[in-house]
Design an enzyme around this catalytic site. Structure first.
Site, PDB file in Angstrom:
ATOM      1  N   SER A   9       0.832  -1.197   0.000  1.00  0.00           N
ATOM      2  CA  SER A   9       0.000   0.000   0.000  1.00  0.00           C
ATOM      3  C   SER A   9       0.873   1.257   0.000  1.00  0.00           C
ATOM      4  O   SER A   9       1.770   1.383  -0.839  1.00  0.00           O
ATOM      5  CB  SER A   9      -0.922  -0.068   1.219  1.00  0.00           C
ATOM      6  OG  SER A   9      -1.900   0.915   1.172  1.00  0.00           O
ATOM      7  N   ASP A  13      -9.012  -6.181  -4.641  1.00  0.00           N
ATOM      8  CA  ASP A  13      -8.584  -4.912  -4.057  1.00  0.00           C
ATOM      9  C   ASP A  13      -9.033  -3.780  -4.987  1.00  0.00           C
ATOM     10  O   ASP A  13      -8.516  -3.632  -6.082  1.00  0.00           O
ATOM     11  CB  ASP A  13      -7.054  -4.912  -3.908  1.00  0.00           C
ATOM     12  CG  ASP A  13      -6.522  -3.660  -3.235  1.00  0.00           C
ATOM     13  OD1 ASP A  13      -7.290  -2.711  -3.029  1.00  0.00           O
ATOM     14  OD2 ASP A  13      -5.311  -3.645  -2.913  1.00  0.00           O
ATOM     15  N   HIS A  56      -8.299  -4.917  -0.210  1.00  0.00           N
ATOM     16  CA  HIS A  56      -6.978  -4.345   0.062  1.00  0.00           C
ATOM     17  C   HIS A  56      -6.324  -4.993   1.283  1.00  0.00           C
ATOM     18  O   HIS A  56      -5.112  -5.153   1.338  1.00  0.00           O
ATOM     19  CB  HIS A  56      -7.126  -2.837   0.262  1.00  0.00           C
ATOM     20  CG  HIS A  56      -5.827  -2.116   0.363  1.00  0.00           C
ATOM     21  ND1 HIS A  56      -4.847  -2.217  -0.605  1.00  0.00           N
ATOM     22  CD2 HIS A  56      -5.331  -1.277   1.305  1.00  0.00           C
ATOM     23  CE1 HIS A  56      -3.808  -1.465  -0.253  1.00  0.00           C
ATOM     24  NE2 HIS A  56      -4.073  -0.889   0.903  1.00  0.00           N
TER      25      HIS A  56
END
Lengths: 194, 376
Positions: free
Chosen positions: B149, B316, B349
């Site tokens: 991320s 995601d 995610h």
């Protein structure tokens, strides 16, 4: 198709130090071989998780993609050679993929099972789809959704204005140059585009 | 039970110039290390953290049950990033609220708590600070930099800011920049915080209050975007919190998902700092290495010489596979070594923090190759 002799027959056509894209690269063994023995660089493309893992284990660059979605990620003529070894027959968009293969590579090498090999013809004459060492599947569970012959590919390649540099059959690891459409279980085409 | 981790601190008196202007001086970085640096210092792996995480990457704190680091399933002895072979470093970023200098600390120049006056820090500033800390630890080149991320953005930025100091970059569930929708989610979260009457323009410390309402809502919206529709439905569906019949109330908690989000929001507002939330979401918004190259990511990544592994997760939607593929494409255009795995995981995610045999298998295999390369 992963036998050493078959791999050799294809690897021989890849120039030393070539940039190679291997579409449907499986466990990456051919790319690893080309890197090791012929100083090539490049990438494999695979959809299967286990094969992607096998490539990473081998230290072969691999990009996990569905070939049915095309090769938009790769630029025109980005590679010296694009390999499509036993991949073509699994794809719905055979013709689009062939054009894409030609677009991203200065040359392409395609190998696929030749359905006109005489034992296959015999089987069909007897009224049954062939089940052989090369085509070990039943008609209802085969991943080979595109059933084509050596001659069929010639027609498709010509229609797409590909220049065939070399074409031959492979049978028991040996090149078959006489009547390959009847005498070889595998068809191999090396071509380039205009 | 994992191994014992010990946080450490290093202070930096010299000014760190910041991308957004100005500088930060007299700051402290909190960090942890696991494993041992080998004799030639070649087995160091830097792990960069995302929004709600810290230098406490792996292991547990002594006498603190359930204090596992945020990526303890990935990093440790015998794990995909094996601390028997690698020397792993986690660094808390500037502006955070977990130990490094942040908005809740005293500004030495004014003698006051920074609050809203803490300077805007960027991914590039964090990477510069991380590099200074590695200098102090005597680490020249990293065997790998790894992050998910926002942490993946730092890993990518490392390869651009310090190309000679990174051999491999592992970028998980990340993106080359945020899309408008993604910035929009961050903005909703920030507005929730800033409009909380307890925020006091960011100087709430003086008033002895915490803008908890804003933090709760920020966390709730963030949390929704970290999960997938499927996983939420599977976990909560339309389940009611109590009984089988709805109560027809507009303000009571009716559905389980509401109860879950409120719980997550409450928990978060107890420990997270409001100014840190603003700073970190802004760092996400600003990250855009292609900007200086007319938006051309291929040109931007031409500087990178590291070898790359990218991983994304099919469900995601906050950092979608398409965004990882953009990075892969830019690396292919530059003829860099890159592998890319797209993991078919249901968790959205959040998948990058969870156990998944395929995901951990690929990361483990990649780090195994790095270790073999080093003879570690």
């Amino acid at each position: 198709m992963s036998e050493r002799t078959t791999m050799d027959a294809i690897a021989r056509r890849v120039p030393h130090g070539a940039r190679v894209l291997d579409l449907g690269c499986g466990d990456g063994s051919l790319l690893a071989y080309l890197q090791r023995e012929r100083g090539c660089t490049g990438y494999g493309v695979e959809i299967d998780d286990a094969n992607v893992l096998a490539c990473v284990r081998r230290g072969v660059n691999v990009v996990q993609l569905n070939l049915e979605e095309g090769l938009a990620m790769f630029g025109d003529n980005a590679f010296d050679v694009v390999l499509q070894i036993d991949t073509l027959q699994h794809l719905r968009n055979t013709e689009v993929m062939l054009r894409e293969t030609a677009r991203v590579g200065k040359s392409g090498i395609v190998a696929f099972p030749n359905f006109a090999h005489w034992p296959n013809r015999l089987s069909v004459l007897r009224g049954r789809m062939p089940v052989t060492r090369r085509l070990p599947y039943q008609w209802y569970d085969t991943p080979n959704i595109r059933v084509g012959t050596f001659k069929d590919f010639e027609v498709l390649a010509t229609r797409n204005r590909l220049r065939i540099l070399d074409a031959f059959g492979l049978q028991n690891g040996r090149e078959v140059r006489r009547l390959p459409n009847a005498l070889a279980g595998t068809a191999v085409f090396h071509f380039e585009h205009d | 039970m994992s191994f014992i981790a010990t946080p450490q601190f290093l202070s930096f008196p010299d000014a760190l110039p910041l991308k957004g202007g100005g500088s930060l001086r007299d700051y402290t970085l909190a960090y942890e290390t696991y494993g041992r640096l080998n004799a030639d210092g070649s087995n160091a792996v830097l792990v960069c953290h995302a929004l709600n995480a810290s230098h406490h990457v792996a292991g547990v704190y002594e006498d603190q049950p359930r204090s596992e680091g945020w990526w303890d399933n990935m990093i440790g002895p015998g794990k995909p990033v094996d601390t028997n072979r690698f020397f792993v470093i986690g660094i808390n970023n500037l502006g955070s609220c977990f130990g490094s200098t942040g908005p809740m600390h005293l500004n030495a120049e004014t003698g006051e708590v920074y609050g809203a006056d803490f300077p805007v820090v960027t991914v590039e500033d964090w990477v510069n600070a991380q590099a200074l800390l590695l200098d102090r630890l005597g680490i020249g080149q990293l065997a790998a930099v790894l992050g998910g991320s926002l942490g993946g953005m730092q890993a990518l930025s490392w390869t651009l800011q310090y190309p000679d100091r990174v051999r491999h970059a592992v970028v998980v569930a990340s993106a080359p920049n945020l899309t408008a929708e993604n910035i929009a989610f961050n903005e909703v979260a920030r507005r929730a915080i800033v409009t909380d009457p307890d925020f006091h323009g960011g100087h709430f410390y003086r008033h002895g209050v915490v803008p908890k309402r804003g933090l709760r809502i920020a966390r709730m919206i963030g949390h929704i975007t970290y999960l997938s529709d499927d996983v939420m439905n599977e976990k909560f569906g339309r389940q009611l919190r109590e009984g089988l019949a709805p109560r027809y109330s507009t303000q009571d908690i009716e559905f389980q998902i509401e109860s879950y989000l409120r719980y997550q929001g409450d928990k978060f507002s107890d420990y997270f700092d409001a100014n840190t939330y603003l700073l970190i979401t802004r760092a996400l918004d600003y990250f855009d290495p292609a900007l200086a190259h007319g938006g051309n990511l291929t040109l931007a990544l031409a500087r990178a010489t590291a070898r790359f592994l990218l991983v994304s997760f099919t469900t995601d939607w906050r950092f979608s596979p398409a965004r990882s593929r953009e990075i892969v494409k830019a690396l292919l255009d530059n003829r860099r070594d890159v592998s890319y795995a797209e993991i078919d995981a249901p968790h959205g995610h959040d998948a990058f923090l969870l156990d998944d045999a395929r995901y951990h298998g690929v990361i483990g295999a990649y780090f195994n190759r790095i270790a073999e390369e080093l003879g570690a």
